[in-house]
Design a protein around this motif. Structure first.
Motif, PDB file in Angstrom:
ATOM      1  N   PRO A 243      -1.024 -14.719  11.002  1.00 42.38           N
ATOM      2  CA  PRO A 243      -1.420 -13.755  12.031  1.00 42.38           C
ATOM      3  C   PRO A 243      -2.044 -12.501  11.427  1.00 42.38           C
ATOM      4  N   SER A 244      -2.627 -11.693  12.280  1.00 50.27           N
ATOM      5  CA  SER A 244      -3.214 -10.432  11.841  1.00 50.27           C
ATOM      6  C   SER A 244      -2.118  -9.558  11.204  1.00 50.27           C
ATOM      7  N   GLY A 245      -2.426  -8.960  10.072  1.00 50.73           N
ATOM      8  CA  GLY A 245      -1.437  -8.115   9.381  1.00 50.73           C
ATOM      9  C   GLY A 245      -0.507  -8.888   8.465  1.00 50.73           C
ATOM     10  N   ALA A 246      -0.738 -10.217   8.320  1.00 50.40           N
ATOM     11  CA  ALA A 246       0.172 -11.061   7.533  1.00 50.40           C
ATOM     12  C   ALA A 246       0.002 -10.877   6.028  1.00 50.40           C
ATOM     13  N   GLY A 247      -1.128 -10.257   5.624  1.00 52.64           N
ATOM     14  CA  GLY A 247      -1.347 -10.047   4.192  1.00 52.64           C
ATOM     15  C   GLY A 247      -2.442 -10.925   3.604  1.00 52.64           C
ATOM     16  N   LYS A 248      -3.243 -11.577   4.445  1.00 54.43           N
ATOM     17  CA  LYS A 248      -4.273 -12.511   3.958  1.00 54.43           C
ATOM     18  C   LYS A 248      -5.340 -11.775   3.130  1.00 54.43           C
ATOM     19  N   THR A 249      -5.869 -10.687   3.695  1.00 51.20           N
ATOM     20  CA  THR A 249      -6.918  -9.943   2.984  1.00 51.20           C
ATOM     21  C   THR A 249      -6.357  -9.342   1.701  1.00 51.20           C
ATOM     22  N   THR A 250      -5.121  -8.866   1.766  1.00 50.67           N
ATOM     23  CA  THR A 250      -4.482  -8.314   0.568  1.00 50.67           C
ATOM     24  C   THR A 250      -4.402  -9.376  -0.525  1.00 50.67           C
TER      25      THR A 250
ATOM     26  N   TYR B  40       0.845  -1.206   0.000  1.00 46.65           N
ATOM     27  CA  TYR B  40       0.000   0.000   0.000  1.00 46.65           C
ATOM     28  C   TYR B  40       0.878   1.252   0.000  1.00 46.65           C
TER      29      TYR B  40
ATOM     30  N   ALA C 284       3.094  -5.480   1.433  1.00 52.45           N
ATOM     31  CA  ALA C 284       2.188  -6.200   2.340  1.00 52.45           C
ATOM     32  C   ALA C 284       2.267  -7.693   2.041  1.00 52.45           C
TER      33      ALA C 284
HETATM   34  P1  ADP Z   1      -4.436  -9.667   7.275  1.00 53.59           P
HETATM   35  O1  ADP Z   1      -5.659  -9.842   6.426  1.00 53.59           O
HETATM   36  O2  ADP Z   1      -3.550 -10.882   7.289  1.00 53.59           O
HETATM   37  O3  ADP Z   1      -4.743  -9.185   8.656  1.00 53.59           O
HETATM   38  P2  ADP Z   1      -3.894  -7.365   5.586  1.00 53.59           P
HETATM   39  O4  ADP Z   1      -3.782  -7.881   4.191  1.00 53.59           O
HETATM   40  O5  ADP Z   1      -5.184  -6.728   5.987  1.00 53.59           O
HETATM   41  O6  ADP Z   1      -3.508  -8.541   6.595  1.00 53.59           O
HETATM   42  O7  ADP Z   1      -2.744  -6.333   5.854  1.00 53.59           O
HETATM   43  C1  ADP Z   1      -1.383  -6.532   5.474  1.00 53.59           C
HETATM   44  C2  ADP Z   1      -0.577  -5.271   5.748  1.00 53.59           C
HETATM   45  O8  ADP Z   1      -1.027  -4.216   4.889  1.00 53.59           O
HETATM   46  C3  ADP Z   1      -0.728  -4.732   7.169  1.00 53.59           C
HETATM   47  O9  ADP Z   1       0.533  -4.215   7.554  1.00 53.59           O
HETATM   48  C4  ADP Z   1      -1.758  -3.645   7.031  1.00 53.59           C
HETATM   49  O10 ADP Z   1      -1.560  -2.653   8.013  1.00 53.59           O
HETATM   50  C5  ADP Z   1      -1.495  -3.095   5.649  1.00 53.59           C
HETATM   51  N1  ADP Z   1      -2.718  -2.593   5.004  1.00 53.59           N
HETATM   52  C6  ADP Z   1      -3.841  -3.299   4.764  1.00 53.59           C
HETATM   53  N2  ADP Z   1      -4.769  -2.560   4.122  1.00 53.59           N
HETATM   54  C7  ADP Z   1      -4.219  -1.307   3.977  1.00 53.59           C
HETATM   55  C8  ADP Z   1      -4.659  -0.093   3.381  1.00 53.59           C
HETATM   56  N3  ADP Z   1      -5.869   0.010   2.815  1.00 53.59           N
HETATM   57  N4  ADP Z   1      -3.826   0.968   3.424  1.00 53.59           N
HETATM   58  C9  ADP Z   1      -2.584   0.882   3.983  1.00 53.59           C
HETATM   59  N5  ADP Z   1      -2.102  -0.252   4.529  1.00 53.59           N
HETATM   60  C10 ADP Z   1      -2.904  -1.340   4.546  1.00 53.59           C
END
Ligand code: ADP
Length: 238
Positions: A39-46, A15, A20
């Motif tokens: 873990p949380s913040g690992a990049g799963k949603t990304t 981002y 990420a």
């Molecule tokens: P997870 O789903 O595993 O919790 P995310 O994919 O949500 O992880 O996030 C991966 C990293 O990208 C994290 O460090 C998060 O803070 C960052 N991140 C996620 N979405 C955004 C965004 N829209 N803008 C900036 N940083 C983001």
């Protein structure tokens, strides 16, 4: 082996300046039921958003059914978002939300026809929420809301069902029910990919996991992949 349903080749996305997810190579085959865990913040949603074509990789490529997405959603994929991120002020009944799953099929026709409504009712019955059609989505329990969004995705009759943390924000019994439903759908031939940070649920219910922590750490059957090192990165052995 047949062409993968999803293939990531050297995918990197960030981002800001820091990635990420970084250099991810991953294959999901037709008929698999797999979890993206970490873990949380690992990049799963990304990663999910890259597979959905909602984000475009900075480097690498994402293929769905052999098609290079280049940031464009594939029509054969349905998505169930995290219920915790939904805006519940959106004024809609259960039936209206479920019918949104049919939008792509409706084409230029801006209303649902009798077949659409019949299909929506059938899918609500299948998920045992047939009596909730006229209720406002805001007034349902977390487990019921989760099933409404699952029903919407199923109405699109996707080849691949993608779910973001479907077991978050619901009670334990509902978590079990959702995972059983997904296993049932998978037995019917649907390919399923879901994220979860709950390693115990993943170990108990998912036949295959991809462990991510910015990079792909491991992939395979949970009992082979969930080594003490993965469950606890500070583990040094006994
Ligand atoms: P997870 O789903 O595993 O919790 P995310 O994919 O949500 O992880 O996030 C991966 C990293 O990208 C994290 O460090 C998060 O803070 C960052 N991140 C996620 N979405 C955004 C965004 N829209 N803008 C900036 N940083 C983001």
């Amino acid at each position: 082996m047949s062409e993968p349903m999803v293939e990531l080749r050297g995918v990197t996305f960030g981002y800001g300046a820091t990635p990420a997810v970084e250099d991810i190579n991953l294959h999901l085959h037709r008929g698999q039921f797999a979890g993206l865990v970490g873990p949380s913040g690992a990049g799963k949603t990304t990663l999910l958003r890259l597979i959905l074509g909602l984000l475009t990789p900075a480097r690498g490529r994402v293929f769905v059914e052999g098609m290079d997405l280049r940031g464009k959603p594939s029509p054969c994929v349905a998505y169930v978002p995290q219920i915790e991120t939904m805006d519940w002020n959106f004024p809609a009944t259960v039936l209206q939300v479920v019918l949104m799953g049919r939008i792509r099929r409706m084409g230029r026709r801006p209303w649902a026809n009798r077949d659409d409504a019949r299909a929506a009712r059938a899918v609500l019955e299948r998920l045992e929420i047939g009596d909730l059609g006229a209720r406002h989505i805001r007034d349902l329990s977390g487990g019921q809301q989760q099933r409404v969004f699952l029903a919407r995705a199923l109405l699109a009759e996707p080849d691949l069902l993608v779910l973001d943390e479907p077991t978050a924000g619901v009670d334990l019994q509902t978590q079990e029910n959702i995972l059983h439903w997904l296993a049932f759908l998978n037995q019917g031939g649907m390919t399923i990919l879901m994220t979860t940070h709950d390693l115990n649920a993943a170990a108990a219910h998912l036949p295959w996991v991809f462990v991510v922590n910015r990079q792909l750490v491991a992939s395979g059957e949970p009992d082979k992949v969930f080594t003490p090192e993965i469950l606890n990165p500070t583990y040094k052995g006994t």
